[in-house]
Design a protein around this motif. Structure first.
Motif, PDB file in Angstrom:
ATOM      1  N   LYS A  73     -53.156  26.114  31.091  1.00 28.00           N
ATOM      2  CA  LYS A  73     -53.782  27.101  30.216  1.00 28.00           C
ATOM      3  C   LYS A  73     -53.182  28.499  30.370  1.00 28.00           C
ATOM      4  O   LYS A  73     -53.678  29.457  29.817  1.00 28.00           O
ATOM      5  N   VAL A  74     -52.077  28.596  31.124  1.00 31.72           N
ATOM      6  CA  VAL A  74     -51.418  29.881  31.304  1.00 31.72           C
ATOM      7  C   VAL A  74     -50.247  29.962  30.330  1.00 31.72           C
ATOM      8  O   VAL A  74     -49.414  29.066  30.270  1.00 31.72           O
ATOM      9  N   GLU A  75     -50.186  31.032  29.579  1.00 34.91           N
ATOM     10  CA  GLU A  75     -49.134  31.194  28.568  1.00 34.91           C
ATOM     11  C   GLU A  75     -47.774  31.419  29.232  1.00 34.91           C
ATOM     12  O   GLU A  75     -47.646  32.207  30.165  1.00 34.91           O
ATOM     13  N   CYS A  76     -46.778  30.709  28.733  1.00 38.07           N
ATOM     14  CA  CYS A  76     -45.404  30.894  29.199  1.00 38.07           C
ATOM     15  C   CYS A  76     -44.819  32.102  28.480  1.00 38.07           C
ATOM     16  O   CYS A  76     -44.687  32.085  27.259  1.00 38.07           O
ATOM     17  N   ASN A  77     -44.494  33.121  29.231  1.00 41.18           N
ATOM     18  CA  ASN A  77     -43.948  34.331  28.636  1.00 41.18           C
ATOM     19  C   ASN A  77     -42.465  34.474  28.993  1.00 41.18           C
ATOM     20  O   ASN A  77     -41.886  33.612  29.648  1.00 41.18           O
ATOM     21  N   THR A  78     -41.866  35.551  28.561  1.00 46.16           N
ATOM     22  CA  THR A  78     -40.449  35.802  28.807  1.00 46.16           C
ATOM     23  C   THR A  78     -40.137  35.775  30.303  1.00 46.16           C
ATOM     24  O   THR A  78     -39.122  35.209  30.719  1.00 46.16           O
ATOM     25  N   ILE A  79     -41.005  36.356  31.105  1.00 49.28           N
ATOM     26  CA  ILE A  79     -40.776  36.403  32.549  1.00 49.28           C
ATOM     27  C   ILE A  79     -40.739  34.993  33.135  1.00 49.28           C
ATOM     28  O   ILE A  79     -39.885  34.673  33.962  1.00 49.28           O
ATOM     29  N   ALA A  80     -41.638  34.137  32.700  1.00 50.59           N
ATOM     30  CA  ALA A  80     -41.669  32.753  33.194  1.00 50.59           C
ATOM     31  C   ALA A  80     -40.408  32.000  32.786  1.00 50.59           C
ATOM     32  O   ALA A  80     -39.790  31.306  33.607  1.00 50.59           O
ATOM     33  N   PHE A  81     -40.035  32.126  31.519  1.00 52.88           N
ATOM     34  CA  PHE A  81     -38.807  31.474  31.065  1.00 52.88           C
ATOM     35  C   PHE A  81     -37.603  31.986  31.852  1.00 52.88           C
ATOM     36  O   PHE A  81     -36.763  31.208  32.306  1.00 52.88           O
ATOM     37  N   ASN A  82     -37.511  33.307  32.024  1.00 58.25           N
ATOM     38  CA  ASN A  82     -36.380  33.873  32.748  1.00 58.25           C
ATOM     39  C   ASN A  82     -36.337  33.427  34.200  1.00 58.25           C
ATOM     40  O   ASN A  82     -35.257  33.179  34.745  1.00 58.25           O
ATOM     41  N   ALA A  83     -37.491  33.293  34.827  1.00 56.08           N
ATOM     42  CA  ALA A  83     -37.531  32.826  36.215  1.00 56.08           C
ATOM     43  C   ALA A  83     -37.008  31.400  36.314  1.00 56.08           C
ATOM     44  O   ALA A  83     -36.220  31.069  37.208  1.00 56.08           O
ATOM     45  N   ALA A  84     -37.416  30.542  35.383  1.00 54.66           N
ATOM     46  CA  ALA A  84     -36.954  29.151  35.388  1.00 54.66           C
ATOM     47  C   ALA A  84     -35.470  29.064  35.041  1.00 54.66           C
ATOM     48  O   ALA A  84     -34.713  28.299  35.677  1.00 54.66           O
ATOM     49  N   ILE A  85     -35.025  29.844  34.070  1.00 47.15           N
ATOM     50  CA  ILE A  85     -33.604  29.854  33.699  1.00 47.15           C
ATOM     51  C   ILE A  85     -32.770  30.375  34.863  1.00 47.15           C
ATOM     52  O   ILE A  85     -31.701  29.828  35.167  1.00 47.15           O
ATOM     53  N   SER A  86     -33.237  31.397  35.548  1.00 46.41           N
ATOM     54  CA  SER A  86     -32.511  31.938  36.704  1.00 46.41           C
ATOM     55  C   SER A  86     -32.418  30.924  37.839  1.00 46.41           C
ATOM     56  O   SER A  86     -31.400  30.854  38.533  1.00 46.41           O
ATOM     57  N   ALA A  87     -33.467  30.134  38.025  1.00 44.90           N
ATOM     58  CA  ALA A  87     -33.420  29.083  39.049  1.00 44.90           C
ATOM     59  C   ALA A  87     -32.342  28.055  38.698  1.00 44.90           C
ATOM     60  O   ALA A  87     -31.601  27.594  39.568  1.00 44.90           O
ATOM     61  N   CYS A  88     -32.244  27.721  37.424  1.00 50.50           N
ATOM     62  CA  CYS A  88     -31.193  26.799  36.967  1.00 50.50           C
ATOM     63  C   CYS A  88     -29.814  27.425  37.159  1.00 50.50           C
ATOM     64  O   CYS A  88     -28.869  26.765  37.577  1.00 50.50           O
ATOM     65  N   GLU A  89     -29.725  28.703  36.860  1.00 51.89           N
ATOM     66  CA  GLU A  89     -28.450  29.428  37.002  1.00 51.89           C
ATOM     67  C   GLU A  89     -27.951  29.386  38.440  1.00 51.89           C
ATOM     68  O   GLU A  89     -26.775  29.132  38.701  1.00 51.89           O
ATOM     69  N   LYS A  90     -28.833  29.606  39.395  1.00 50.96           N
ATOM     70  CA  LYS A  90     -28.442  29.604  40.810  1.00 50.96           C
ATOM     71  C   LYS A  90     -27.877  28.260  41.241  1.00 50.96           C
ATOM     72  O   LYS A  90     -27.069  28.183  42.154  1.00 50.96           O
ATOM     73  N   ALA A  91     -28.295  27.180  40.578  1.00 51.03           N
ATOM     74  CA  ALA A  91     -27.842  25.826  40.927  1.00 51.03           C
ATOM     75  C   ALA A  91     -26.768  25.321  39.962  1.00 51.03           C
ATOM     76  O   ALA A  91     -26.432  24.136  39.985  1.00 51.03           O
ATOM     77  N   SER A  92     -26.248  26.200  39.112  1.00 50.42           N
ATOM     78  CA  SER A  92     -25.227  25.830  38.113  1.00 50.42           C
ATOM     79  C   SER A  92     -25.727  24.768  37.141  1.00 50.42           C
ATOM     80  O   SER A  92     -24.944  23.983  36.616  1.00 50.42           O
ATOM     81  N   GLU A  93     -27.010  24.725  36.912  1.00 45.47           N
ATOM     82  CA  GLU A  93     -27.627  23.741  36.011  1.00 45.47           C
ATOM     83  C   GLU A  93     -27.671  24.292  34.595  1.00 45.47           C
ATOM     84  O   GLU A  93     -28.732  24.546  34.018  1.00 45.47           O
ATOM     85  N   TRP A  94     -26.493  24.475  34.001  1.00 49.13           N
ATOM     86  CA  TRP A  94     -26.377  25.106  32.691  1.00 49.13           C
ATOM     87  C   TRP A  94     -27.075  24.306  31.598  1.00 49.13           C
ATOM     88  O   TRP A  94     -27.658  24.894  30.689  1.00 49.13           O
ATOM     89  N   GLN A  95     -27.033  22.976  31.674  1.00 44.02           N
ATOM     90  CA  GLN A  95     -27.673  22.167  30.629  1.00 44.02           C
ATOM     91  C   GLN A  95     -29.187  22.382  30.622  1.00 44.02           C
ATOM     92  O   GLN A  95     -29.794  22.520  29.558  1.00 44.02           O
ATOM     93  N   ASN A  96     -29.782  22.409  31.808  1.00 50.36           N
ATOM     94  CA  ASN A  96     -31.225  22.650  31.893  1.00 50.36           C
ATOM     95  C   ASN A  96     -31.571  24.084  31.479  1.00 50.36           C
ATOM     96  O   ASN A  96     -32.611  24.321  30.864  1.00 50.36           O
ATOM     97  N   ALA A  97     -30.688  25.018  31.794  1.00 43.79           N
ATOM     98  CA  ALA A  97     -30.909  26.403  31.371  1.00 43.79           C
ATOM     99  C   ALA A  97     -30.906  26.498  29.841  1.00 43.79           C
ATOM    100  O   ALA A  97     -31.749  27.175  29.253  1.00 43.79           O
ATOM    101  N   LEU A  98     -29.979  25.779  29.200  1.00 43.32           N
ATOM    102  CA  LEU A  98     -29.927  25.792  27.730  1.00 43.32           C
ATOM    103  C   LEU A  98     -31.141  25.093  27.113  1.00 43.32           C
ATOM    104  O   LEU A  98     -31.638  25.527  26.065  1.00 43.32           O
TER     105      LEU A  98
END
Length: 132
Positions: A73-98
């Motif tokens: 019930k918690v809204e996914c905002n820009t900060i949440a998306f960016n945190a998850a994308i950044s976690a993917c970035e640190k692991a070179s998980e470009w497909q999951n980031a996209l």
């Protein structure tokens, strides 16, 4: 002392502060453990709780927690998306980031410079410079 600790009410703000300290200290396992305790104690995780914990975790757990946030019930905002994308970035998980970017666009969350920088870096780290 044990008595003093038992009298302290652990609310969302307290949990968020301790999870943030764990994130800053690169203690992702402890951050995740505290998040679980927070849920058990029904302290109502908010977007700060999720975003801070996502930011502390390795990519697989970060994405898993992000999915749980989307389904909750918690809204996914820009900060949440960016945190998850950044976690993917640190692991070179470009497909999951996209994939997260696609979800971000569909959800109408604001895509910002942090989003683009993390995506570019994820693609570069994953050897996909042309996608960057």
């Amino acid at each position: 002392t044990e008595m003093a600790r038992s009298e302290v009410e652990l609310g969302t703000i307290t949990f968020n502060a301790v999870i943030s300290a764990c994130r800053n200290g690169a203690e992702w396992e402890k951050a995740l453990e505290l998040f679980a305790v927070m849920v058990q104690r029904q302290a109502e995780p908010d977007s700060v709780s999720y975003c801070t914990t996502i930011g502390a975790c390795q990519w697989e757990r970060a994405v898993g927690l992000f999915v749980a946030m989307e389904q909750g019930k918690v809204e996914c905002n820009t900060i949440a998306f960016n945190a998850a994308i950044s976690a993917c970035e640190k692991a070179s998980e470009w497909q999951n980031a996209l994939k997260l970017l696609s979800s971000m666009i569909l959800s109408k969350a604001e895509v910002d410079n942090i989003t683009f920088n993390a995506l570019i870096s994820a693609c570069e780290k994953g050897g996909e410079r042309e996608k960057a």
